[in-house]
Design a protein around this motif. Structure first.
Motif, PDB file in Angstrom:
ATOM      1  N   MET A   1      -0.440  -1.520  -5.498  1.00 39.18           N
ATOM      2  CA  MET A   1       0.720  -1.293  -6.356  1.00 39.18           C
ATOM      3  C   MET A   1       2.006  -1.063  -5.570  1.00 39.18           C
ATOM      4  O   MET A   1       3.062  -1.591  -5.916  1.00 39.18           O
ATOM      5  CB  MET A   1       0.414  -0.096  -7.260  1.00 39.18           C
ATOM      6  CG  MET A   1       1.052  -0.147  -8.611  1.00 39.18           C
ATOM      7  SD  MET A   1       0.831  -1.706  -9.483  1.00 39.18           S
ATOM      8  CE  MET A   1      -0.788  -1.501 -10.187  1.00 39.18           C
ATOM      9  N   GLY A   2       1.910  -0.295  -4.476  1.00 36.55           N
ATOM     10  CA  GLY A   2       3.097  -0.002  -3.681  1.00 36.55           C
ATOM     11  C   GLY A   2       3.749  -1.275  -3.148  1.00 36.55           C
ATOM     12  O   GLY A   2       4.976  -1.406  -3.141  1.00 36.55           O
TER      13      GLY A   2
ATOM     14  N   MET B   1       5.388  -3.294  -6.015  1.00 35.98           N
ATOM     15  CA  MET B   1       6.652  -2.683  -6.432  1.00 35.98           C
ATOM     16  C   MET B   1       7.735  -2.867  -5.381  1.00 35.98           C
ATOM     17  O   MET B   1       8.907  -2.970  -5.699  1.00 35.98           O
ATOM     18  CB  MET B   1       6.457  -1.184  -6.703  1.00 35.98           C
ATOM     19  CG  MET B   1       5.395  -0.853  -7.717  1.00 35.98           C
ATOM     20  SD  MET B   1       5.650  -1.607  -9.317  1.00 35.98           S
ATOM     21  CE  MET B   1       7.133  -0.790  -9.857  1.00 35.98           C
ATOM     22  N   ALA B   2       7.321  -2.900  -4.106  1.00 36.98           N
ATOM     23  CA  ALA B   2       8.308  -3.044  -3.037  1.00 36.98           C
ATOM     24  C   ALA B   2       9.054  -4.375  -3.169  1.00 36.98           C
ATOM     25  O   ALA B   2      10.183  -4.509  -2.715  1.00 36.98           O
ATOM     26  CB  ALA B   2       7.622  -2.950  -1.678  1.00 36.98           C
ATOM     27  N   TYR B   3       8.434  -5.336  -3.804  1.00 44.48           N
ATOM     28  CA  TYR B   3       9.120  -6.609  -4.062  1.00 44.48           C
ATOM     29  C   TYR B   3      10.033  -6.531  -5.290  1.00 44.48           C
ATOM     30  O   TYR B   3      10.710  -7.493  -5.629  1.00 44.48           O
ATOM     31  CB  TYR B   3       8.101  -7.735  -4.273  1.00 44.48           C
ATOM     32  CG  TYR B   3       7.565  -8.315  -2.989  1.00 44.48           C
ATOM     33  CD1 TYR B   3       8.417  -8.963  -2.099  1.00 44.48           C
ATOM     34  CD2 TYR B   3       6.215  -8.237  -2.683  1.00 44.48           C
ATOM     35  CE1 TYR B   3       7.935  -9.497  -0.922  1.00 44.48           C
ATOM     36  CE2 TYR B   3       5.724  -8.769  -1.510  1.00 44.48           C
ATOM     37  CZ  TYR B   3       6.589  -9.406  -0.624  1.00 44.48           C
ATOM     38  OH  TYR B   3       6.119  -9.936   0.537  1.00 44.48           O
ATOM     39  N   GLY B   4       9.989  -5.392  -5.967  1.00 47.92           N
ATOM     40  CA  GLY B   4      10.843  -5.241  -7.141  1.00 47.92           C
ATOM     41  C   GLY B   4      10.285  -5.911  -8.385  1.00 47.92           C
ATOM     42  O   GLY B   4      11.005  -6.122  -9.353  1.00 47.92           O
ATOM     43  N   VAL B   5       8.997  -6.223  -8.372  1.00 50.72           N
ATOM     44  CA  VAL B   5       8.396  -6.915  -9.511  1.00 50.72           C
ATOM     45  C   VAL B   5       7.752  -5.898 -10.455  1.00 50.72           C
ATOM     46  O   VAL B   5       6.975  -5.056 -10.034  1.00 50.72           O
ATOM     47  CB  VAL B   5       7.341  -7.925  -9.027  1.00 50.72           C
ATOM     48  CG1 VAL B   5       6.468  -8.395 -10.176  1.00 50.72           C
ATOM     49  CG2 VAL B   5       8.031  -9.118  -8.381  1.00 50.72           C
ATOM     50  N   MET B   6       8.120  -5.970 -11.739  1.00 48.54           N
ATOM     51  CA  MET B   6       7.558  -5.027 -12.707  1.00 48.54           C
ATOM     52  C   MET B   6       6.602  -5.680 -13.684  1.00 48.54           C
ATOM     53  O   MET B   6       5.895  -4.997 -14.420  1.00 48.54           O
ATOM     54  CB  MET B   6       8.667  -4.369 -13.502  1.00 48.54           C
ATOM     55  CG  MET B   6       9.294  -3.206 -12.783  1.00 48.54           C
ATOM     56  SD  MET B   6      10.699  -2.617 -13.678  1.00 48.54           S
ATOM     57  CE  MET B   6       9.924  -2.011 -15.155  1.00 48.54           C
ATOM     58  N   SER B   7       6.635  -6.991 -13.775  1.00 50.71           N
ATOM     59  CA  SER B   7       5.688  -7.622 -14.684  1.00 50.71           C
ATOM     60  C   SER B   7       4.836  -8.597 -13.893  1.00 50.71           C
ATOM     61  O   SER B   7       5.356  -9.496 -13.243  1.00 50.71           O
ATOM     62  CB  SER B   7       6.410  -8.325 -15.828  1.00 50.71           C
ATOM     63  OG  SER B   7       7.566  -8.958 -15.360  1.00 50.71           O
ATOM     64  N   THR B   8       3.557  -8.368 -13.943  1.00 50.40           N
ATOM     65  CA  THR B   8       2.633  -9.195 -13.192  1.00 50.40           C
ATOM     66  C   THR B   8       2.157 -10.341 -14.079  1.00 50.40           C
ATOM     67  O   THR B   8       2.207 -10.237 -15.296  1.00 50.40           O
ATOM     68  CB  THR B   8       1.423  -8.372 -12.722  1.00 50.40           C
ATOM     69  OG1 THR B   8       0.869  -7.740 -13.854  1.00 50.40           O
ATOM     70  CG2 THR B   8       1.849  -7.349 -11.702  1.00 50.40           C
TER      71      THR B   8
ATOM     72  N   VAL C   1      10.748 -13.402  -3.773  1.00 48.64           N
ATOM     73  CA  VAL C   1      10.163 -13.454  -5.110  1.00 48.64           C
ATOM     74  C   VAL C   1      10.657 -14.696  -5.845  1.00 48.64           C
ATOM     75  O   VAL C   1      11.854 -14.903  -5.990  1.00 48.64           O
ATOM     76  CB  VAL C   1      10.536 -12.196  -5.928  1.00 48.64           C
ATOM     77  CG1 VAL C   1       9.923 -12.263  -7.323  1.00 48.64           C
ATOM     78  CG2 VAL C   1      10.077 -10.936  -5.213  1.00 48.64           C
TER      79      VAL C   1
ATOM     80  N   SER D   1       8.121 -13.937 -11.915  1.00 49.66           N
ATOM     81  CA  SER D   1       7.182 -12.884 -12.299  1.00 49.66           C
ATOM     82  C   SER D   1       6.996 -12.858 -13.802  1.00 49.66           C
ATOM     83  O   SER D   1       7.806 -13.403 -14.554  1.00 49.66           O
ATOM     84  CB  SER D   1       7.694 -11.524 -11.818  1.00 49.66           C
ATOM     85  OG  SER D   1       8.868 -11.190 -12.506  1.00 49.66           O
TER      86      SER D   1
END
Lengths: 318, 77
Positions: free
Chosen positions: B39-40, B43-50, B59, B62
């Protein structure tokens, strides 16, 4: 406008199949034809429109929109955005972390997490198509109120320490929010309709088939005896029965419509449907990656009690 | 070239991984496809929807199961 599907079912049932009016079988067949044609038409058109709207609200944008707002306003916005932001339960964790990391209060995050699965377009389409716009609107507004209310309560309980510890350490990167052209939005919407229909079409058909049998064969007011407003246990039992039916909202709503026509009161019906959509076991398992079990239990407990309360209120008013 | 598939391991993430591999094969590229489930890192890529898709650290998209054709476009561009 939806009359056209009644006429279509009239023609197919009475003229093509040559069935006689008034028989159980005729009623079941008519119900099945009318509802399948109507529902699939509505699903395709409405989900397409919803997907176009959704393409303007990626979660990254919702997040920046909610950060730093006045608390009550944020709850209301979170619940409303829950309706239009694309959400699937496997995205629940990154979404949760993203919100918390942006400094959005825990309660506001929950308002979003509750409204997003509960007030979804599939449920609304089925409610609109089967029950009419009034009940769909009642569901939409009570759903939002449940999400706002439950979120506020969770926020008041100060349960930040029950969020998994590693969540607070994650730092989120900045991704560019992709800007889409209209052509891409239409593509996205088409793909979205296809993805949803592929997932639910069988449940919808099955649900309407069972509903049709209930319509044709179960006597009027059958349920009034057992699950009417005079039975105070009906609402909690309906809610408990609804939990394991998750992801089958598409199949459950046509059956519920048939049950309501046999005397199931509105409040019990609403509570049952909300339990089906809002409380899901798989989602709890996924959320347990970011929430400690005390918080999950509190979340489930508060939502359950709120939904039961909604059921009683509607049974009492109507 | 390095392609990363971001996602906790849901069915859509697996489908996206398969599509990415197919796209690489059809274009005849030298690329490794790697799954990122932590998860870390996601999130570090700034992606909130998988699921999300990252090409050489950038990126590309997403929140959607991208088709083989769409991924090919990403890899060319």
């Amino acid at each position: 406008m939806l009359k056209i599907f009644t006429i279509l079912a009239d023609i197919i049932t009475y003229q093509w199949f040559g069935l006689e009016k008034g028989h159980h079988l005729t009623e079941a067949v008519h119900f099945f034809i009318e509802d399948t044609t109507k529902i699939f038409f509505l699903l395709v058109t409405i989900i397409f429109v919803v997907a176009i709207i959704r393409s303007f609200f990626p979660p990254e944008r919702t997040r920046s929109f909610l950060a730093g707002k006045n608390l009550f306003v944020a709850h209301v916005l979170a619940a409303a955005l829950g309706v239009v932001t694309p959400f699937c339960s496997c995205s629940a964790c990154p979404l949760f972390i993203g919100f918390v990391e942006a400094g959005i209060p825990l309660g506001v995050t929950f308002s979003f997490l509750i409204s997003s699965p509960m007030v979804n377009e599939v449920a609304l389409v089925l409610l609109f198509g089967l029950f009419g716009w009034k009940i769909a609107a009642i569901y939409l507004f009570t759903g939002l109120i449940v999400a706002i209310f439950a979120g506020i309560i969770i926020g008041k309980l100060n349960m930040e320490r029950y969020v998994a510890d590693y969540v607070w350490e994650i730092r989120m990167g900045q991704a560019e929010i992709p800007t889409m052209t209209w052509k891409e939005r239409i593509q996205y919407a088409k793909g979205y309709v296809r993805e949803i229909l592929k997932k639910i079409w069988l449940y919808v058909l099955g649900g309407i088939a069972v509903g049709a049998l209930v319509h044709g064969y179960v006597p009027e007011d059958f349920l009034l005896k057992y699950a009417g407003p005079s039975n105070p246990l009906a609402v909690p039992v309906a809610v408990i029965l609804g939990v394991p039916l998750y992801s089958n909202a598409a199949g459950v709503i046509p059956i519920v419509e048939a049950l309501m026509s046999k005397g199931l009161p509105l409040g019990t019906t609403l509570a049952f449907m909300m339990a089906v959509t809002a409380l899901s076991f798989p989602e709890m398992v996924i959320l347990s990656q970011v929430l400690k079990k005390q918080l999950i239990m509190t979340f489930v407990g508060i939502v359950t009690v709120t939904i039961i309360f909604v059921g009683y209120i509607f049974n009492f008013i109507i | 070239m390095k392609i990363e598939i971001l996602g906790p391991g849901c069915p859509r993430c697996q489908a996206l991984e398969a599509n990415a591999k197919e796209a690489v094969k059809e274009l005849g590229l030298e690329a490794e496809v790697e799954k990122v489930t932590e998860m870390g890192k996601i999130m570090a890529y700034g992606v909130m929807s998988t699921p999300g898709i990252v090409v050489d650290g950038k990126v590309k998209g997403s929140g959607k199961l991208f088709s083989v054709e769409e991924i090919k476009e990403m890899l060319k561009g």
